[in-house]
Write a protein that holds these residues in place. Sequence first.
Motif, PDB file in Angstrom:
ATOM      1  N   PRO A   1       0.830  -1.200  -0.149  1.00 18.80           N
ATOM      2  CA  PRO A   1      -0.083   0.150  -0.005  1.00 18.80           C
ATOM      3  C   PRO A   1       1.144   1.309  -0.036  1.00 18.80           C
ATOM      4  CG  PRO A   1       0.083  -1.029   2.240  1.00 18.80           C
ATOM      5  CD  PRO A   1       0.691  -2.043   1.332  1.00 18.80           C
ATOM      6  N   ARG A   2       0.222   2.198  -0.491  1.00 12.97           N
ATOM      7  CA  ARG A   2       0.944   3.650  -0.477  1.00 12.97           C
ATOM      8  C   ARG A   2       1.254   3.832   1.087  1.00 12.97           C
ATOM      9  NH1 ARG A   2      -1.158   9.198  -3.236  1.00 12.97           N
ATOM     10  NH2 ARG A   2       0.345  10.529  -2.562  1.00 12.97           N
ATOM     11  N   PRO A   3       2.455   4.471   1.367  1.00 11.40           N
ATOM     12  CA  PRO A   3       2.629   4.782   2.956  1.00 11.40           C
ATOM     13  C   PRO A   3       1.797   5.833   3.325  1.00 11.40           C
ATOM     14  CG  PRO A   3       4.963   4.601   1.483  1.00 11.40           C
ATOM     15  CD  PRO A   3       3.728   4.446   0.877  1.00 11.40           C
ATOM     16  N   LEU A   4       1.221   5.741   4.573  1.00  8.78           N
ATOM     17  CA  LEU A   4       0.691   6.495   5.309  1.00  8.78           C
ATOM     18  C   LEU A   4       1.269   7.848   5.658  1.00  8.78           C
ATOM     19  CD1 LEU A   4      -1.360   4.126   7.759  1.00  8.78           C
ATOM     20  CD2 LEU A   4      -2.462   5.599   5.685  1.00  8.78           C
ATOM     21  N   VAL A   5       2.454   7.701   5.882  1.00  8.90           N
ATOM     22  CA  VAL A   5       3.418   8.828   6.416  1.00  8.90           C
ATOM     23  C   VAL A   5       4.941   8.738   5.489  1.00  8.90           C
ATOM     24  CG1 VAL A   5       5.011   9.968   8.171  1.00  8.90           C
ATOM     25  CG2 VAL A   5       2.382   9.083   8.652  1.00  8.90           C
ATOM     26  N   THR A   6       5.307   9.701   5.036  1.00 11.80           N
ATOM     27  CA  THR A   6       6.501   9.872   4.184  1.00 11.80           C
ATOM     28  C   THR A   6       7.337  10.844   4.745  1.00 11.80           C
ATOM     29  OG1 THR A   6       5.717  11.819   2.827  1.00 11.80           O
ATOM     30  CG2 THR A   6       5.288   9.453   2.156  1.00 11.80           C
ATOM     31  N   GLY A   7       8.806  10.969   4.408  1.00  8.29           N
ATOM     32  CA  GLY A   7       9.633  11.810   4.820  1.00  8.29           C
ATOM     33  C   GLY A   7       9.082  13.305   4.744  1.00  8.29           C
ATOM     34  N   GLU A   8       8.540  13.765   3.616  1.00  9.09           N
ATOM     35  CA  GLU A   8       7.957  15.043   3.595  1.00  9.09           C
ATOM     36  C   GLU A   8       6.829  15.442   4.400  1.00  9.09           C
ATOM     37  OE1 GLU A   8       6.537  15.220  -0.591  1.00  9.09           O
ATOM     38  OE2 GLU A   8       8.527  15.086  -1.359  1.00  9.09           O
TER      39      GLU A   8
ATOM     40  N   LEU B   1       2.641   7.960  16.128  1.00  7.06           N
ATOM     41  CA  LEU B   1       3.806   6.979  16.473  1.00  7.06           C
ATOM     42  C   LEU B   1       5.019   7.315  15.935  1.00  7.06           C
ATOM     43  CD1 LEU B   1       1.453   3.811  15.666  1.00  7.06           C
ATOM     44  CD2 LEU B   1       2.434   4.528  17.823  1.00  7.06           C
ATOM     45  N   VAL B   2       5.238   8.098  14.909  1.00  8.13           N
ATOM     46  CA  VAL B   2       6.440   8.654  14.179  1.00  8.13           C
ATOM     47  C   VAL B   2       7.265   9.538  15.326  1.00  8.13           C
ATOM     48  CG1 VAL B   2       7.701   9.593  12.427  1.00  8.13           C
ATOM     49  CG2 VAL B   2       6.002   7.930  11.738  1.00  8.13           C
ATOM     50  N   ARG B   3       6.185  10.461  15.772  1.00 10.60           N
ATOM     51  CA  ARG B   3       6.733  11.564  16.628  1.00 10.60           C
ATOM     52  C   ARG B   3       7.524  10.889  17.780  1.00 10.60           C
ATOM     53  NH1 ARG B   3       5.329  16.826  16.091  1.00 10.60           N
ATOM     54  NH2 ARG B   3       3.538  17.276  14.425  1.00 10.60           N
ATOM     55  N   GLY B   4       6.729   9.756  18.208  1.00 10.18           N
ATOM     56  CA  GLY B   4       7.230   9.121  19.429  1.00 10.18           C
ATOM     57  C   GLY B   4       8.612   8.304  19.445  1.00 10.18           C
ATOM     58  N   LEU B   5       8.622   7.979  18.017  1.00 15.10           N
ATOM     59  CA  LEU B   5       9.698   7.269  17.803  1.00 15.10           C
ATOM     60  C   LEU B   5      11.180   8.193  17.556  1.00 15.10           C
ATOM     61  CD1 LEU B   5       8.543   4.681  15.190  1.00 15.10           C
ATOM     62  CD2 LEU B   5       9.252   4.201  17.472  1.00 15.10           C
ATOM     63  N   ILE B   6      10.781   9.305  16.938  1.00 17.85           N
ATOM     64  CA  ILE B   6      11.852  10.361  16.621  1.00 17.85           C
ATOM     65  C   ILE B   6      12.335  11.393  17.984  1.00 17.85           C
ATOM     66  CG2 ILE B   6      12.406  12.274  15.047  1.00 17.85           C
ATOM     67  CD1 ILE B   6      11.184  10.837  12.989  1.00 17.85           C
TER      68      ILE B   6
ATOM     69  N   LEU C   1       6.698  14.395   7.598  1.00 18.87           N
ATOM     70  CA  LEU C   1       7.567  14.590   8.833  1.00 18.87           C
ATOM     71  C   LEU C   1       7.952  16.147   8.814  1.00 18.87           C
ATOM     72  CD1 LEU C   1       9.149  11.282   9.650  1.00 18.87           C
ATOM     73  CD2 LEU C   1       6.759  11.985  10.241  1.00 18.87           C
ATOM     74  N   ILE C   2       8.523  16.197   7.705  1.00 22.65           N
ATOM     75  CA  ILE C   2       9.081  17.754   7.511  1.00 22.65           C
ATOM     76  C   ILE C   2       8.257  18.730   7.623  1.00 22.65           C
ATOM     77  CG2 ILE C   2      10.402  19.604   5.946  1.00 22.65           C
ATOM     78  CD1 ILE C   2      11.867  16.853   5.041  1.00 22.65           C
ATOM     79  N   ALA C   3       7.154  18.611   6.960  1.00 24.34           N
ATOM     80  CA  ALA C   3       5.818  19.716   7.171  1.00 24.34           C
ATOM     81  C   ALA C   3       5.443  19.737   8.749  1.00 24.34           C
ATOM     82  CB  ALA C   3       4.816  18.899   6.124  1.00 24.34           C
ATOM     83  N   ALA C   4       5.378  18.334   9.282  1.00 18.43           N
ATOM     84  CA  ALA C   4       4.955  18.387  10.411  1.00 18.43           C
ATOM     85  C   ALA C   4       5.995  19.209  11.501  1.00 18.43           C
ATOM     86  CB  ALA C   4       4.922  17.174  11.078  1.00 18.43           C
TER      87      ALA C   4
END
Length: 424
Positions: free
Chosen positions: A373-380, A418-423, A382-385
């Motif tokens: 599937p298309r990723p729910l979240v990309t690097g772009e 979840l990504v925020r929690g990992l980074i 994360l930068i936008a966030a």
Amino acid sequence: MTPGAPEHGPSPRDTAASIVRTLREAGHLAYFAGGCVRDEILGRTPDDYDVATDAVPDRVRSLFRKTAAVGAHFGVVLVKSGGVVVEVATFRADGAYTDARRPDSVRFSSPLEDAQRRDYTVNALFLDPLAPPQHPPGLGPVRGAVIDLVGGLDDLRARRLRAVGDPDQRLTEDHLRALRAVRLASKLGFTIDPPTAAAITRHAAELRGVSRERIGDEIRMILSLPSRAAAITLLTSLALDASALTEPHAPTALARLEALGPGETPFPLALAAWARDRGLARDEAATRADADRWRRALCLSNDETVGLRTILSTRLALESSWARWTIPEKKRAASGPWFAEGLSLYAAESPGPAAEVRDEVDRLSRDGVGLAPRPLVTGEDLIAAGLTPGPRFRSALERIYDAQLAGEVRDRATALELVRGLIV
């Protein structure tokens, strides 16, 4: 040579016949020659049409408006008409072949000498397309008159491939003729005449001196045949496998190659099946070494080499690792390049376990998430966030994508959290 017929206008055969007519009206002998004659007699549609004539190249070029002298030294001129290109060659006799590929010199000659210089009798026939139709005994009707100067019609009736004249001399002239014999006999369903087969075996080692690129091209064509397994069996029985692959002669059953069936098969998959039938690629290290050796032996392209290596590695992984992989690992593998071919090879070896893998892949593809599937979240995203790129970006994104593949994360907001929690 004649590319496929144009969508509109005369057919390749009609174009070639028109060229013959022009040459004849100018006072020259001219016939169809070679494989196109063989194929027409057998009721097959020729891939192309060649013309042989007593007109020398300069004369041929003077008679036609669009020409190219691609092999004037050998008496060959390309004539283009109506979008079709026909090879027109002057009857010739060949001198010595010191490079075992091309004659050092040629002498323009007669139809008889031209036929006698050719490789196999079934390729040394001429056809007058302007003559009334014939029906040679024991063969189908022919649109024209066959000129047989070397016994090719008898060999067609017997479905036999036989060298013109002395088979040792024919093979010494061009060592690649040995592989061509395998390809042609397998394509037509012919047997090879015993003296010719014996000569091929005697000269098998000389194939090592042929360009690896030319050998690779022949192997590609052989493995593209519906009868590829029978062709490789014949090739091996003539001891040509050692020189072609630069490894020891290995007579063996071809269960995997046969299991692929007669349908269209990607070249790397057919190669991989042959490699496994020869007992190669037993582990990952051997897979890399064997694929690299065949790359050099057959002058494989980068894509072909990657395909061969990946198919062999996939088969190995399916056999040894699939059962313990996680769902994300299985989905990543199943959506990767050459997985389907690797699974086909595994099925050729282990039909039952391969069927279980195929069923599981089908279930995973219909689990509401899919294989890729298309990723729910990309690097772009994360930068936008407002997150600062860093070394943990990639690992965090991969972990979130694994969670998505496993069905543990199904929306973008949850994935971002979840990504925020990992980074952070």
